[in-house]
Scaffold this motif. Structure first.
Motif: not given
Ligand SMILES: [Mg+2]
Ligand SMILES: Nc1ncnc2c1ncn2[C@@H]1O[C@H](COP(=O)(O)OP(=O)(O)OP(=O)(O)O)[C@@H](O)[C@H]1O
Length: 453
Positions: A68, A282-283, A383
């Motif tokens: 992303t 995305d995804e 993350r």
């Molecule tokens: Mg992403």
């Protein structure tokens, strides 16, 4: 902390590549992932030249490897080329069909550069004279004297022009531009001949040359709108207000056909130019069979953007079917894609990314704490480590320290579980939770993901 909320990708300013697609170290917020960034840079170059459309690219890689982030970096370097970001799950809406919402996303990503010739008046203001009627009521009238180095003309002023002159605070000595069609006034700056009035104007005034030649000239202006914007404005029941509310509903295909025809007419006359932009989905594994078949077809159309997709899935079920396929994308569609893969980061890269995040969130951290956080990131995930920055800062503040130290990191990592520890906790104490479906014998993580067939 920053005055404005800081989003996950707020530190990304661009791909950070030079003309030869070499990485510029530590510039524009991107670190490592060189191969994927170079690949994105190549794509970006051809998109900017407007040479390709209807291509599709898939960024595949583990969670948190910057897919992303790379897409956001590309969007920041595109200029007036349209970029639309869509999460695949957004196509499932109650108001409009999946294909309509994909069509809208496609058309949002195609720009039309429209060239217009407008008549403008450009000159230095010699005098503004406004006459009030004796009673003080009724419309005002006035005269505006403009000059270039070659000529001087007096224009009559109406109520509206007087209004905009006052609003723009135009004075004698300003160089202004008036759009003849709309009457819009733009102040270009103060004339150099007035430069000696510097004391009266202050330091942030721009000085410009008094224009030469004719007062009235023709100028070409270019503006870019997306096909979707044109659709919405022209679909009768919606009107342009729908652009602000986002509530556009389904747009009739006849409307789109007419617009396409009109635009290809403009292109032939040289009045407009089609700019294929970028649609980022995305995804992608959230799309189902119907969406993929729509994409397959739509990418072959005459007006198609470059579609960039991202997925962190390995072999996964294609939504709405029982078939497994790489990334949850049907094989025939996968065959059309250029695939960019993102790799896991090494320790140095992780450290740099964490450092940039600290700067972005305006958190001071000691070197030791950063080293510990880097270790945390390598054993858990990037993350998770990023989350510990702001929470660690809160804990440090509580003990009135200005810098986040090792103790703070330790404290927050004890307070908040990472995913592996959380799964461990669930398997250990599953009997105490509701709806527990994991059989005690196979408590591994894959078992949770598997669809109950
Ligand atoms: Mg992403
Ligand atoms: N190369 C990089 N340089 C700087 N920051 C990065 C880089 N890669 C990732 N990040 C940052 O790390 C975080 C996670 O990255 P990102 O969201 O792009 O992962 P992702 O590949 O999209 O993961 P997912 O598959 O879970 O969606 C973000 O805050 C992102 O800005």
């Amino acid at each position: 902390m920053a005055a404005w909320p800081v989003g996950a990708h707020s530190h990304i300013r661009g791909l950070g590549l030079d003309d030869k697609l070499e990485a510029r170290p530590n510039s524009q917020g991107m670190v490592g992932q060189i191969r994927a960034r170079k690949a994105a840079g190549v794509i970006l170059k051809i998109i900017k030249q407007g040479k390709i459309s209807g291509r599709a690219i898939l960024m595949a890689g583990a969670p948190g490897t910057g897919k992303t982030a790379i897409a956001m970096a590309m969007s920041q370097e595109l200029g007036d080329v349209p970029f639309t970001a869509l999460a695949a799950s957004e196509v499932y809406s109650m108001e409009i069909s999946k294909t309509e919402s994909l069509t809208q996303a496609f058309r949002r990503s195609i720009g039309i550069r429209i060239k217009e010739e407008t008549e403008i008046i450009e000159g230095e203001v010699v005098e503004i004279q406004i006459d009030r009627s004796v009673t003080g009521v009724g419309p005002k009238t006035g005269k505006l004297t403009l000059k270039t180095t070659d000529m001087e003309t007096i224009y009559d002023l109406g109520q509206k022009m007087i209004g905009s002159l006052t609003k723009e605070k135009v004075m004698a000595g300003d160089v202004i531009q008036i759009d003849k069609a709309t009457g819009r006034i733009t102040r270009l700056g103060r004339s150099f001949t007035r430069a000696r009035d510097f004391d009266a104007t202050g330091p942030d005034v721009k000085f410009v040359q008094c224009p030469d030649g004719e007062l009235q000239t023709r100028k070409e202006v270019v503006h870019t709108v997306s096909l979707h914007e044109i659709d919405v404005i022209n679909s009768r029941q919606q009107g342009f207000l729908a652009l602000f509310s986002g509530d556009t509903g389904e747009i009739k295909s006849e409307v789109r056909d007419q617009i396409n025809q009109k635009i290809s007419g403009w292109c032939e006359e040289g009045k407009a130019e089609i700019v294929p932009g970028v649609l980022f989905i995305d995804e992608i594994h959230m799309l189902d069979m119907e969406c993929f078949s729509f994409l397959n077809r739509a990418l072959e159309g005459t007006m198609a953007p470059v579609v960039i997709m991202a997925s962190n899935r390995g072999m996964a079920r294609i939504r709405g079917t029982n078939y497994q396929s790489p990334h949850g994308v049907p094989i025939d569609f996968l065959d059309r894609l250029l695939i960019i893969s993102t790799q896991a980061y090494n320790e140095d890269d992780i450290k740099q990314i964490l450092k940039i995040r600290c700067d972005e969130e305006e958190v001071d951290m000691t070197e030791d704490a950063l080293a510990v956080l880097t270790k945390v990131a390598t054993t858990t995930s990037l993350r998770y480590a990023i989350h510990l920055i702001s929470t660690g800062y809160m804990v440090a503040q509580k003990r009135k320290a200005s810098k986040v130290d090792v103790v703070d990191i330790k404290r927050v990592s004890a307070l908040f579980l990472d995913e592996a520890r959380s799964v461990q906790y669930l398997t250990d104490y599953q009997d105490e939770f509701m709806f527990s479906e994991i059989a005690p014998s196979h408590g591994d993580r894959m078992a949770i993901d598997q669809p109950s067939a």
